[in-house]
Write a protein that holds these residues in place. Structure first.
Motif, PDB file in Angstrom:
ATOM      1  N   GLN A  49     100.499 -39.357  99.581  1.00 13.53           N
ATOM      2  CA  GLN A  49      99.451 -39.957  98.759  1.00 13.53           C
ATOM      3  C   GLN A  49     100.006 -40.357  97.391  1.00 13.53           C
ATOM      4  N   LEU A  50     100.847 -39.495  96.820  1.00 13.74           N
ATOM      5  CA  LEU A  50     101.436 -39.810  95.518  1.00 13.74           C
ATOM      6  C   LEU A  50     102.363 -41.014  95.600  1.00 13.74           C
ATOM      7  N   LEU A  51     103.126 -41.117  96.692  1.00 10.86           N
ATOM      8  CA  LEU A  51     103.988 -42.287  96.868  1.00 10.86           C
ATOM      9  C   LEU A  51     103.160 -43.561  96.975  1.00 10.86           C
ATOM     10  N   GLU A  52     102.065 -43.494  97.711  1.00  8.92           N
ATOM     11  CA  GLU A  52     101.196 -44.666  97.861  1.00  8.92           C
ATOM     12  C   GLU A  52     100.558 -45.037  96.524  1.00  8.92           C
ATOM     13  N   THR A  53     100.092 -44.035  95.784  1.00  6.10           N
ATOM     14  CA  THR A  53      99.511 -44.291  94.464  1.00  6.10           C
ATOM     15  C   THR A  53     100.548 -44.883  93.529  1.00  6.10           C
ATOM     16  N   ASN A  54     101.763 -44.363  93.574  1.00  2.00           N
ATOM     17  CA  ASN A  54     102.858 -44.877  92.753  1.00  2.00           C
ATOM     18  C   ASN A  54     103.139 -46.335  93.087  1.00  2.00           C
ATOM     19  N   LYS A  55     103.153 -46.657  94.373  1.00  2.00           N
ATOM     20  CA  LYS A  55     103.391 -48.033  94.809  1.00  2.00           C
ATOM     21  C   LYS A  55     102.309 -48.967  94.271  1.00  2.00           C
ATOM     22  N   LYS A  56     101.050 -48.551  94.377  1.00  2.00           N
ATOM     23  CA  LYS A  56      99.942 -49.378  93.889  1.00  2.00           C
ATOM     24  C   LYS A  56     100.025 -49.562  92.375  1.00  2.00           C
ATOM     25  N   LEU A  57     100.387 -48.495  91.670  1.00  3.28           N
ATOM     26  CA  LEU A  57     100.497 -48.593  90.217  1.00  3.28           C
ATOM     27  C   LEU A  57     101.645 -49.517  89.808  1.00  3.28           C
ATOM     28  N   ARG A  58     102.760 -49.458  90.533  1.00  2.00           N
ATOM     29  CA  ARG A  58     103.883 -50.370  90.237  1.00  2.00           C
ATOM     30  C   ARG A  58     103.455 -51.827  90.434  1.00  2.00           C
ATOM     31  N   GLU A  59     102.723 -52.085  91.529  1.00  7.22           N
ATOM     32  CA  GLU A  59     102.253 -53.442  91.780  1.00  7.22           C
ATOM     33  C   GLU A  59     101.319 -53.900  90.668  1.00  7.22           C
ATOM     34  N   LYS A  60     100.450 -52.991  90.212  1.00  6.95           N
ATOM     35  CA  LYS A  60      99.518 -53.323  89.144  1.00  6.95           C
ATOM     36  C   LYS A  60     100.268 -53.615  87.846  1.00  6.95           C
ATOM     37  N   VAL A  61     101.297 -52.823  87.549  1.00  7.65           N
ATOM     38  CA  VAL A  61     102.105 -53.041  86.343  1.00  7.65           C
ATOM     39  C   VAL A  61     102.806 -54.390  86.426  1.00  7.65           C
ATOM     40  N   GLU A  62     103.354 -54.726  87.590  1.00  9.77           N
ATOM     41  CA  GLU A  62     104.018 -56.019  87.764  1.00  9.77           C
ATOM     42  C   GLU A  62     103.031 -57.167  87.558  1.00  9.77           C
ATOM     43  N   GLU A  63     101.827 -57.026  88.116  1.00 11.57           N
ATOM     44  CA  GLU A  63     100.811 -58.070  87.934  1.00 11.57           C
ATOM     45  C   GLU A  63     100.462 -58.228  86.462  1.00 11.57           C
ATOM     46  N   LEU A  64     100.271 -57.094  85.786  1.00 12.89           N
ATOM     47  CA  LEU A  64      99.932 -57.159  84.362  1.00 12.89           C
ATOM     48  C   LEU A  64     101.077 -57.754  83.549  1.00 12.89           C
ATOM     49  N   ALA A  65     102.306 -57.425  83.916  1.00  9.38           N
ATOM     50  CA  ALA A  65     103.466 -57.978  83.206  1.00  9.38           C
ATOM     51  C   ALA A  65     103.537 -59.487  83.407  1.00  9.38           C
ATOM     52  N   GLU A  66     103.266 -59.945  84.615  1.00 12.47           N
ATOM     53  CA  GLU A  66     103.271 -61.381  84.886  1.00 12.47           C
ATOM     54  C   GLU A  66     102.176 -62.084  84.094  1.00 12.47           C
ATOM     55  N   LYS A  67     100.990 -61.492  84.067  1.00 10.60           N
ATOM     56  CA  LYS A  67      99.884 -62.084  83.307  1.00 10.60           C
ATOM     57  C   LYS A  67     100.214 -62.109  81.826  1.00 10.60           C
ATOM     58  N   GLN A  68     100.833 -61.032  81.330  1.00 13.34           N
ATOM     59  CA  GLN A  68     101.208 -60.969  79.916  1.00 13.34           C
ATOM     60  C   GLN A  68     102.259 -62.018  79.596  1.00 13.34           C
ATOM     61  N   ALA A  69     103.213 -62.222  80.502  1.00 17.72           N
ATOM     62  CA  ALA A  69     104.248 -63.226  80.276  1.00 17.72           C
ATOM     63  C   ALA A  69     103.628 -64.620  80.206  1.00 17.72           C
TER      64      ALA A  69
END
Length: 103
Positions: A49-69
């Motif tokens: 569950q923690l690995l899955e949550t970590n994966k989702k959070l990484r994807e969210k961070v990448e999306e936010l970084a792209e939007k910020q860029a």
């Protein structure tokens, strides 16, 4: 159970006590192993569950970084009508400023 008051017991009584203790010890060991396995399975599930949550959070961070860029550098946004998706390459303007700004 602690081995107290054994002097008065006969050989047969001692053997019976030993078998009783062996059966009890086997049950204790079996229950202990069962609890260890249950705990281990629970930890494995929690890890997944923690690995899955970590994966989702990484994807969210990448999306936010792209939007910020895109927000920070709107000149990097390409007009889809101006570039053909079939060409596979972008037309580059040789006069564009490609310097890196640190700050």
């Amino acid at each position: 159970m602690r081995g107290e008051e054994l002097q008065e017991l006969t050989l047969e009584e001692l053997q019976h006590l030993e078998r009783t203790l062996d059966v009890g010890l086997s049950r204790v060991i079996e229950r202990k192993e069962q609890q260890i396995m249950e705990r281990l399975n629970g930890l494995e599930q929690k890890g997944m569950q923690l690995l899955e949550t970590n994966k989702k959070l990484r994807e969210k961070v990448e999306e936010l970084a792209e939007k910020q860029a895109v927000t920070d550098h709107p000149e990097n946004v390409f007009n889809e009508d101006a570039h053909s998706s079939e060409s596979g390459s972008l037309d580059c303007d040789d006069t564009s400023d490609t310097s890196l700004k640190l700050g």
